[in-house]
Write a protein that holds these residues in place. Sequence first.
Motif, short mmCIF file in Angstrom:
data_model
loop_
_atom_site.label_atom_id
_atom_site.label_comp_id
_atom_site.label_asym_id
_atom_site.label_seq_id
_atom_site.Cartn_x
_atom_site.Cartn_y
_atom_site.Cartn_z
N GLU A 121 -9.32 3.88 -9.00
CA GLU A 121 -8.67 2.77 -8.29
C GLU A 121 -9.59 2.22 -7.19
OE1 GLU A 121 -3.94 3.90 -8.70
OE2 GLU A 121 -5.13 4.86 -7.11
N GLU A 122 -10.30 3.14 -6.51
CA GLU A 122 -11.25 2.69 -5.48
C GLU A 122 -12.34 1.83 -6.08
OE1 GLU A 122 -12.75 6.18 -3.55
OE2 GLU A 122 -10.93 6.48 -2.37
N LYS A 176 0.85 -1.19 0.00
CA LYS A 176 0.00 0.00 0.00
C LYS A 176 0.89 1.23 0.00
CE LYS A 176 -3.79 -2.19 2.44
NZ LYS A 176 -4.65 -2.18 3.62
N GLU A 224 -13.48 -5.71 -7.75
CA GLU A 224 -12.77 -6.98 -7.53
C GLU A 224 -13.31 -7.68 -6.29
OE1 GLU A 224 -8.19 -8.38 -6.65
OE2 GLU A 224 -8.50 -6.46 -7.64
N SER A 225 -13.55 -6.91 -5.24
CA SER A 225 -14.08 -7.47 -4.00
C SER A 225 -15.49 -8.05 -4.21
CB SER A 225 -14.10 -6.38 -2.93
OG SER A 225 -14.76 -6.82 -1.78
N LEU A 271 -11.00 -1.67 -7.04
CA LEU A 271 -10.86 -2.53 -5.86
C LEU A 271 -12.22 -3.03 -5.37
CD1 LEU A 271 -8.10 -0.71 -3.76
CD2 LEU A 271 -7.96 -2.97 -4.80
#
Length: 173
Positions: free
Chosen positions: A140-141, A131, A147-148, A144
């Motif tokens: 980017e948030e 990180k 992906e989660s 992520l």
Amino acid sequence: MGRKAKYSYEFKLRCVKQVLNHHQTVEAVSELNGCHHTTLHDWIRFYEKYGKKALLPRKNKVYSLPFKIKVLEAIEEDSLSFSQACLKFNIPTKSVIMNWQKTYKKSGIKGLNNKSRGKPKSMQFKRAKKKSSKPLTREEELLLENESLRAELDLLKKLQALIQEEQSKKRKP
């Protein structure tokens, strides 16, 4: 898991005693019992030097680097045969020393180091990205979070499949 002993302790002891106590020739005893005469000679030498315990089956022993060097130096300096070296250093077979000598000639002392045994690990795990101290961009948030959510959805699908499988097993007795 160790190797399987080709000859049992009782068999070896019986053969050795036939030669030593009953004054039979090594060749006759080896032919009668179906073992090689040089093997029987080795058993007799080990029995005479170390007693009954020398005939016990041995687990694969790991020898240290200094010990291997000591054996190879003794062979060179004292002009020992492989059989004599085996007897002197209580090494069960000549092939062990022969392999050390071959490896030493090929790779030097580094080759005599004990290598890790067993199957190498074939799966490589991806390391988590470090990180950074700067804040994530909106893009980017979202990546992520996306992906989660995909991982969560996959987990739920697998859980649903397992539940359906259990229910179908209960229906079919």
